[in-house]
Design an enzyme around this catalytic site. Sequence first.
Site, PDB file in Angstrom:
ATOM      1  CB  ILE A  15     -18.274  32.673  30.027  1.00 27.55           C
ATOM      2  CG1 ILE A  15     -18.887  33.396  31.221  1.00 27.55           C
ATOM      3  CG2 ILE A  15     -16.853  33.191  29.788  1.00 27.55           C
ATOM      4  CD1 ILE A  15     -18.180  33.130  32.540  1.00 27.55           C
ATOM      5  NE  ARG A  39     -26.541  24.018  25.327  1.00 27.22           N
ATOM      6  CZ  ARG A  39     -26.798  23.146  26.286  1.00 27.22           C
ATOM      7  NH1 ARG A  39     -28.052  22.928  26.662  1.00 27.22           N
ATOM      8  NH2 ARG A  39     -25.824  22.480  26.876  1.00 27.22           N
ATOM      9  CG  ASN A  87     -15.736  28.790  28.843  1.00 34.12           C
ATOM     10  OD1 ASN A  87     -15.783  29.625  29.748  1.00 34.12           O
ATOM     11  ND2 ASN A  87     -16.836  28.241  28.331  1.00 34.12           N
ATOM     12  CE1 TYR A 151     -16.944  26.364  39.099  1.00 33.79           C
ATOM     13  CE2 TYR A 151     -16.717  27.970  40.870  1.00 33.79           C
ATOM     14  CZ  TYR A 151     -16.798  27.669  39.520  1.00 33.79           C
ATOM     15  OH  TYR A 151     -16.728  28.674  38.593  1.00 33.79           O
ATOM     16  CB  THR A 184     -20.397  35.795  35.116  1.00 34.15           C
ATOM     17  OG1 THR A 184     -19.045  36.025  35.517  1.00 34.15           O
ATOM     18  CG2 THR A 184     -20.594  36.332  33.710  1.00 34.15           C
TER      19      THR A 184
END
Length: 267
Positions: A15, A39, A87, A151, A184
């Site tokens: 995302i 990355r 994020n 979470y 997602t």
Amino acid sequence: MINKVAIVTGSSRGIGKGIAKELLLAGSKVILNGRNEDRLKATQSELLKISKDVHYFCCDITNSNESENLINYAIDTYGSIDILVNNVGVSSRGTVEESRPEVFERVMKSNFIGSVLPTIYAMKFLRKTSGSLVFISSVAGIRGLPGLAPYCASKMALRSLAESIRIEESDSDIHVGLIYVGITEIEHNKKSISANGSSVLLDDRSNKKAQSIHYVAKKVLQNIKRRKFITTLSTIGVINAIIQPLFPMLVEKLIIRSKKKISKKSK
């Protein structure tokens, strides 16, 4: 969004990467962030095809000094900050009883502290630009769910943080956005933290009616442009957000009936 300076944490993939891409397409200048430099380099190389105004800063934003360094890097590079998208985050699996204490510590540190620290250091710069401060939460942050307690708790904490900042900064015209993301699609090899603290691969979501990264990223930009507070990105999330405050016990009964289904979908 032309020439706006944006920092997107956890943006080497998923995302975060999608949000960074949409910001660049909208004309913004973007600072990528993550802990894996290989990355980050690969993502920067890919996004440079869209715009030359994409840089990266490799650091662990759960560390106070490194978070401050990230913000200072953006200022040194572009002189201002208009958008901070918090994020970065990690998911968890397992019941409370079977979860090791360090799982709660790791998830809260990543998902909550990892949003608090960059925010603290970016605030004075966002105040100057009447900028946007965005938190990427989850529909799991609306109501506690079985097998996802660390979470859910970390994502719920973002709501209270965002609400406090909105009140504290009501005279400064900082925009605060909170995005409740639904299920997602994920990139290959994305991992979660199991109850014993080990990393486990998440199942492929191509057959779970998962929302696309592109869709989520578009909605995040829409939130920023419209300077909205809450954006909820799933029908179930919207229904839950409406019903939960009014009929919490009804919601609990429905969740209890759907425990197995919820557990299967969250993998």
